[in-house]
Design an enzyme around this catalytic site. Structure first.
Site, PDB file in Angstrom:
ATOM      1  N   ARG A  92       0.810  -1.230   0.000  1.00  0.00           N
ATOM      2  CA  ARG A  92       0.000   0.000   0.000  1.00  0.00           C
ATOM      3  C   ARG A  92       0.837   1.271   0.000  1.00  0.00           C
ATOM      4  O   ARG A  92       0.345   2.329   0.402  1.00  0.00           O
ATOM      5  CB  ARG A  92      -0.965  -0.020   1.173  1.00  0.00           C
ATOM      6  N   ASP A 121      -3.121 -12.532  -4.771  1.00  0.00           N
ATOM      7  CA  ASP A 121      -3.956 -11.331  -4.643  1.00  0.00           C
ATOM      8  C   ASP A 121      -3.957 -10.839  -3.196  1.00  0.00           C
ATOM      9  O   ASP A 121      -5.000 -10.437  -2.664  1.00  0.00           O
ATOM     10  CB  ASP A 121      -5.386 -11.570  -5.150  1.00  0.00           C
ATOM     11  N   HIS A 181      -8.327  -7.001 -14.532  1.00  0.00           N
ATOM     12  CA  HIS A 181      -9.281  -7.367 -13.479  1.00  0.00           C
ATOM     13  C   HIS A 181     -10.633  -7.387 -14.194  1.00  0.00           C
ATOM     14  O   HIS A 181     -11.229  -6.336 -14.431  1.00  0.00           O
ATOM     15  CB  HIS A 181      -9.209  -6.303 -12.373  1.00  0.00           C
TER      16      HIS A 181
HETATM   17  O1  DOR Z   1     -10.366  -8.037  -3.030  1.00  0.00           O
HETATM   18  C1  DOR Z   1      -9.726  -7.238  -3.673  1.00  0.00           C
HETATM   19  N1  DOR Z   1      -8.938  -6.317  -3.078  1.00  0.00           N
HETATM   20  N2  DOR Z   1      -9.789  -7.269  -5.008  1.00  0.00           N
HETATM   21  C2  DOR Z   1      -9.230  -6.329  -5.773  1.00  0.00           C
HETATM   22  O2  DOR Z   1      -9.332  -6.406  -6.966  1.00  0.00           O
HETATM   23  C3  DOR Z   1      -8.526  -5.175  -5.151  1.00  0.00           C
HETATM   24  C4  DOR Z   1      -8.016  -5.529  -3.833  1.00  0.00           C
HETATM   25  C5  DOR Z   1      -7.524  -4.365  -3.029  1.00  0.00           C
HETATM   26  O3  DOR Z   1      -6.796  -3.525  -3.569  1.00  0.00           O
HETATM   27  O4  DOR Z   1      -7.824  -4.284  -1.829  1.00  0.00           O
HETATM   28 ZN    ZN Z   2      -8.270  -7.566  -8.929  1.00  0.00          ZN
END
Ligand code: DOR
Ligand code: ZN
Length: 444
Positions: free
Chosen positions: A73, A316, A188
């Site tokens: 982040r 992910d 996505h």
């Molecule tokens: O669950 C998710 N969180 N899917 C996404 O595509 C983005 C991600 C996020 O950035 O928190």
């Molecule tokens: Zn995604």
């Protein structure tokens, strides 16, 4: 630990089972590491060198695990995950490299931000951070970002992940660029007008729980459009976190037509169904996008893993702070932390239900993502960087996010027993993990 801080030491890992998807080889024997690299035998060890013996019996050695879909982040939301905690979580999970998605604040849509993420991560030094740059400026979907300049700065892929590239014309342009840049567009696949206010999969369980749903078609329609655009442009399309049979059919069609289309699945979609939302009593640790799907969908994903239709497994990893995530289901953000469960979840489902070989499983977390991203790595070849994880395939352990390095603690695996544990990891000839703990590491 002689030479650990600068990678100059020598180690011999004895009696270890090497699983090397880069060379499509599996063998039992000794592995020698010296001066940061794999070495070809004791003959190369100088007389004055001190070689530390590491007992590898019963362990697997897997070279350079790469998770091609994570969310750190930084810049801008370091309270969720900063580059140091993200890198530590990746190392702890056994990974040598990660591809970071650009949906930070600001969005990584310029070469300077790509360079900044790389430089900061080198300073931290635990894993290689390979940024994905945004496809469109601020990922707003209106205007292409500077793909070529970002690629020059070190971006290995382009994505507006978190949201789709909705505009077909822009997606067409982006795919055209991808062909010349030799880097994929990571889509996505989601039609936001279909997912609307949905917070879980639309089906029997969402009906029972009274939650708004996201239909499988929201993913499938974008996947079908994009494979058509890959055919039109000859571009390189990688579909992220595939979760529906409809998207799998689009990918199958693309592969049957020899297009540059690849696909990725997450461990959580291989493992859980939408029933998990009820089982965990609306815990936001089950709220993720795309959502957990019904059993028939999960079976289709397992089948696609077996047949080879799915190229990559990626976590992910999407950490959030508890203050934001621990909200009523409708209000919690989408995303769960996955870096520190990925390897064990893949071993558990892969060797169990899927009955696949470790070589075929790890191919999807090593050689395949490197190939898709246009990166070279030669596995256990003398002279190649010593990047690997040591895994105890028989260890059983209970998932406790309290022991994690990630700042994000939400996981649908909480309290579950998984099989397979990362006991050590080395990056460029330096131990980053030993006895399951992350070691501080100097920059490279
Ligand atoms: O669950 C998710 N969180 N899917 C996404 O595509 C983005 C991600 C996020 O950035 O928190
Ligand atoms: Zn995604």
């Amino acid at each position: 630990m002689n030479g650990n801080r600068d990678g100059s030491g020598w180690w011999k890992i004895t009696d270890v089972r090497v699983i090397d998807p880069y060379r499509q080889q599996e063998w039992l024997g000794d592995v020698i590491v010296g001066q940061g690299h794999f070495q070809d035998g004791v003959a190369t060890v100088g007389e004055t060198e001190r070689v530390e013996i590491v007992a590898g019996r019963g362990l697997w050695l897997v070279p350079r695990l790469l998770d091609m879909h994570v969310h750190f982040r930084a810049p801008g939301q370091e309270w969720k995950e900063d580059l140091a905690s993200g890198a530590a979580a990746a190392a702890h999970g056994g990974f040598s490299a990660v591809v970071t998605m650009p949906n930070t604040d600001p969005v990584v849509d310029s070469p300077s931000l790509v360079s900044w993420q790389i430089a900061e991560s080198r300073r931290i030094g635990l894993v290689d951070v390979l940024p994905a740059g945004a496809v469109t400026k601020t990922s707003q979907g209106h205007e292409l970002a500077e793909l070529w300049k970002m690629e020059q700065a070190g971006a290995v892929a382009f994505s507006d992940d978190g949201r789709p590239v909705a505009d077909g014309g822009l997606m067409r342009s982006a795919l055209s660029y991808s062909a010349t840049l030799s880097r994929p567009i990571v889509q996505h696949a989601e039609d936001l007008t279909l997912s609307g206010q949905g917070v879980m999969h639309e089906g029997a369980v969402s009906g029972r729980l009274g939650l708004a749903g996201v239909p499988g078609a929201a993913e499938a329609v974008v996947a079908w459009r994009d494979v058509q655009l890959a055919a039109l442009t000859g571009g390189r399309l990688h579909i992220a976190h595939v979760s529906t049979p409809g998207a799998l059919e689009a990918i199958q069609w693309a592969k049957a037509h020899d297009l540059s289309v690849t696909a990725e699945v997450t461990p959580h979609h291989l493992f859980f169904t939408d029933e998990r939302v009820a089982e965990l009593a609306f815990s936001p640790a089950t709220k993720v996008n795309p959502p957990l799907r019904p059993e028939s969908y999960r079976q289709a994903l397992l089948q696609a893993m077996k047949s080879g239709l799915i190229d990559v497994i990626a976590s992910d990893h999407a950490p959030h702070h508890a203050d934001e995530k621990d909200l009523p289901y409708n209000h919690a953000p989408f995303g769960i932390s996955g870096l520190e469960t990925a390897v064990a979840a893949v071993i558990t489902v892969g060797l169990g239900e899927l009955a696949m070989s470790p070589l075929a499983l790890f191919e999807r977390m090593t050689a395949a993502p490197h190939r898709i991203l246009g990166l070279a790595y030669r596995g256990l070849t003398p002279g190649e960087w010593a990047d690997f994880a040591l895994i105890d395939p028989d260890a059983r352990w209970t998932v406790d996010p309290g022991t994690w390095y990630s700042q994000g603690k939400h996981t649908p695996w909480r309290g579950m027993e998984l099989r397979g544990q990362v006991v050590a990891a080395m990056h460029r000839g330096r131990w980053t993990v030993r006895e399951g703990e992350v070691l501080p590491c100097a920059a490279h």
